[in-house]
Design an enzyme around this catalytic site. Structure first.
Site, PDB file in Angstrom:
ATOM      1  N   ASN A  14       0.847  -1.195   0.000  1.00 44.21           N
ATOM      2  CA  ASN A  14       0.000   0.000   0.000  1.00 44.21           C
ATOM      3  C   ASN A  14       0.884   1.248   0.000  1.00 44.21           C
ATOM      4  O   ASN A  14       1.520   1.550   1.003  1.00 44.21           O
ATOM      5  CB  ASN A  14      -0.898  -0.033   1.256  1.00 44.21           C
ATOM      6  CG  ASN A  14      -1.676   1.250   1.453  1.00 44.21           C
ATOM      7  OD1 ASN A  14      -1.829   2.053   0.534  1.00 44.21           O
ATOM      8  ND2 ASN A  14      -2.187   1.438   2.666  1.00 44.21           N
ATOM      9  N   LYS A  16      -0.069   4.267  -0.110  1.00 44.97           N
ATOM     10  CA  LYS A  16      -0.751   5.419   0.512  1.00 44.97           C
ATOM     11  C   LYS A  16      -0.616   6.643  -0.421  1.00 44.97           C
ATOM     12  O   LYS A  16      -0.547   6.473  -1.632  1.00 44.97           O
ATOM     13  CB  LYS A  16      -0.201   5.706   1.901  1.00 44.97           C
ATOM     14  CG  LYS A  16      -0.132   4.466   2.786  1.00 44.97           C
ATOM     15  CD  LYS A  16       0.108   4.809   4.216  1.00 44.97           C
ATOM     16  CE  LYS A  16       0.381   3.536   4.997  1.00 44.97           C
ATOM     17  NZ  LYS A  16       0.177   3.715   6.436  1.00 44.97           N
ATOM     18  N   HIS A 100      -9.419   0.854   5.306  1.00 42.87           N
ATOM     19  CA  HIS A 100      -8.110   1.073   5.943  1.00 42.87           C
ATOM     20  C   HIS A 100      -8.314   1.997   7.142  1.00 42.87           C
ATOM     21  O   HIS A 100      -9.143   2.906   7.101  1.00 42.87           O
ATOM     22  CB  HIS A 100      -7.136   1.685   4.935  1.00 42.87           C
ATOM     23  CG  HIS A 100      -5.721   1.706   5.432  1.00 42.87           C
ATOM     24  ND1 HIS A 100      -5.272   2.628   6.337  1.00 42.87           N
ATOM     25  CD2 HIS A 100      -4.666   0.891   5.153  1.00 42.87           C
ATOM     26  CE1 HIS A 100      -3.991   2.389   6.602  1.00 42.87           C
ATOM     27  NE2 HIS A 100      -3.601   1.345   5.900  1.00 42.87           N
ATOM     28  N   GLU A 102      -6.740   4.442   8.150  1.00 42.92           N
ATOM     29  CA  GLU A 102      -6.588   5.870   7.867  1.00 42.92           C
ATOM     30  C   GLU A 102      -7.870   6.437   7.256  1.00 42.92           C
ATOM     31  O   GLU A 102      -8.186   7.612   7.433  1.00 42.92           O
ATOM     32  CB  GLU A 102      -5.363   6.087   6.963  1.00 42.92           C
ATOM     33  CG  GLU A 102      -4.076   5.914   7.763  1.00 42.92           C
ATOM     34  CD  GLU A 102      -2.878   5.430   6.985  1.00 42.92           C
ATOM     35  OE1 GLU A 102      -2.871   5.501   5.744  1.00 42.92           O
ATOM     36  OE2 GLU A 102      -1.927   4.942   7.642  1.00 42.92           O
ATOM     37  N   GLU A 170      -5.006  -5.119  10.762  1.00 47.17           N
ATOM     38  CA  GLU A 170      -4.020  -4.057  10.937  1.00 47.17           C
ATOM     39  C   GLU A 170      -4.277  -3.319  12.251  1.00 47.17           C
ATOM     40  O   GLU A 170      -5.117  -2.408  12.290  1.00 47.17           O
ATOM     41  CB  GLU A 170      -4.104  -3.071   9.772  1.00 47.17           C
ATOM     42  CG  GLU A 170      -3.802  -3.686   8.429  1.00 47.17           C
ATOM     43  CD  GLU A 170      -3.221  -2.671   7.476  1.00 47.17           C
ATOM     44  OE1 GLU A 170      -2.114  -2.904   6.980  1.00 47.17           O
ATOM     45  OE2 GLU A 170      -3.860  -1.628   7.248  1.00 47.17           O
ATOM     46  N   GLY A 176       2.854   2.103  10.781  1.00 45.89           N
ATOM     47  CA  GLY A 176       3.845   3.178  10.673  1.00 45.89           C
ATOM     48  C   GLY A 176       4.609   3.479  11.953  1.00 45.89           C
ATOM     49  O   GLY A 176       5.383   4.434  12.000  1.00 45.89           O
ATOM     50  N   SER A 214       3.742  -2.184  10.265  1.00 43.77           N
ATOM     51  CA  SER A 214       5.199  -2.190  10.471  1.00 43.77           C
ATOM     52  C   SER A 214       5.857  -3.490  10.032  1.00 43.77           C
ATOM     53  O   SER A 214       6.804  -3.961  10.680  1.00 43.77           O
ATOM     54  CB  SER A 214       5.542  -1.873  11.937  1.00 43.77           C
ATOM     55  OG  SER A 214       5.147  -0.557  12.254  1.00 43.77           O
TER      56      SER A 214
HETATM   57  C1  PEP Z   1      -0.536   0.141   5.943  1.00 50.53           C
HETATM   58  O1  PEP Z   1      -0.489   1.247   5.430  1.00 50.53           O
HETATM   59  O2  PEP Z   1      -1.504  -0.581   5.723  1.00 50.53           O
HETATM   60  C2  PEP Z   1       0.588  -0.292   6.770  1.00 50.53           C
HETATM   61  C3  PEP Z   1       0.544  -1.469   7.302  1.00 50.53           C
HETATM   62  O3  PEP Z   1       1.655   0.589   6.925  1.00 50.53           O
HETATM   63  P1  PEP Z   1       3.130   0.270   7.526  1.00 50.53           P
HETATM   64  O4  PEP Z   1       3.576  -1.036   6.920  1.00 50.53           O
HETATM   65  O5  PEP Z   1       3.949   1.416   7.091  1.00 50.53           O
HETATM   66  O6  PEP Z   1       2.970   0.148   9.011  1.00 50.53           O
END
Ligand code: PEP
Length: 252
Positions: A14, A16, A100, A102, A170, A176, A214
């Site tokens: 992803n 983003k 997601h 976000e 998630e 992040g 992460s």
């Molecule tokens: C994500 O954006 O779905 C995500 C898991 O980000 P990151 O791997 O940067 O934590």
């Protein structure tokens, strides 16, 4: 009836709101490396919407699938600034990430809205990856599995029965942040998700359950071998071929 696990892992990247046209070289590098040394795993990239068409052209006939990061619940209409699933499919996307954290947090998306977006995606022929996950405090209070179950019950319309889709677990606090849940917590929540899917859809389907939050080259192998983890949804580490490829290779 027990749900079965898919035979191969699924690695999704992803991007983003990152990536200009110059970033296509990273996607091309991933595609070329996988052509030269193929993997069993399914691999997909989710660039920002303006890059979908160009990435679809650049990676045509390669092993990397292309998806979108969100889509509107309606097919068309007076929704200034929004993009429908049908438009994304027309641009070359074949998958879409929905719900997601976000989107749930920054755009206040409800389970009900996400269920509507899933219906829109199915109408357009986009395969959804539906995200669920708890906040740090909810895990600390021991409510993580209930939160995830509630999100699944609210976000998955009956129309998904028999359709290909994936779930991404998630934890919001892991995205992040460089932090990840313990192996035991990931295994436990993935088992909860599998049970919830069985209760909602009656079992039988091999719905991939991805972990996200992460994931890096350093921890990918450990996370991917956890029971019930059918793949990973990768944010930051999917932006560069140098960090995404080792994760894909760890999935095998
Ligand atoms: C994500 O954006 O779905 C995500 C898991 O980000 P990151 O791997 O940067 O934590």
């Amino acid at each position: 009836m027990a749900l079965t696990s898919p035979p191969t892992k699924f690695v999704a990247g992803n991007w983003k709101m990152n990536g200009l046209a110059s970033a296509l070289r990273e996607a091309t590098a991933v595609s070329e490396a996988l052509k030269a040394t193929p993997v069993q795993s399914r691999v997909a990239l989710f660039p920002p919407a303006p890059l979908i068409w160009r990435m679809a052209q650049a990676l045509a006939d390669g092993p990397v699938e292309i998806g979108a990061q969100d889509s509107h619940r309606e097919d068309c209409g007076a929704y200034t600034g929004d993009v429908s699933a049908e438009m994304l499919h027309d641009a070359g996307a074949r998958l879409v990430i929905l719900g997601h954290s976000e989107r749930r947090t920054l755009h206040r998306e409800s389970d009900q809205l996400i269920a509507g977006k899933v219906l829109g995606a199915l109408r357009a022929g986009l395969e959804p990856i539906i995200c669920v996950g708890e906040q740090r405090e909810q895990r600390r209070m021991g409510h993580a599995n209930r939160v995830v179950r509630d999100q699944l019950e609210g976000s998955l319309p009956d129309a998904l029965t028999g359709q290909p889709f994936s779930i991404a677990y998630e934890p919001i606090w892991a995205i992040g942040s460089g932090e990840t849940p313990s192996v035991a917590d990931i295994e436990d929540t993935h088992a909860t998700i599998q049970e919830a899917l069985s209760a909602i859809f009656g079992g039988g389907a091999a719905t991939p359950i991805l972990y996200g939050g992460s994931v890096k080259p350093e921890n990918a192998a450990e996370i991917l071998q956890i029971a019930g983890v059918d793949g990973v949804l990768v944010g930051g580490a999917s932006l560069a071929a140098d960090t995404f490829l080792p994760i894909i290779r760890a999935a095998g």
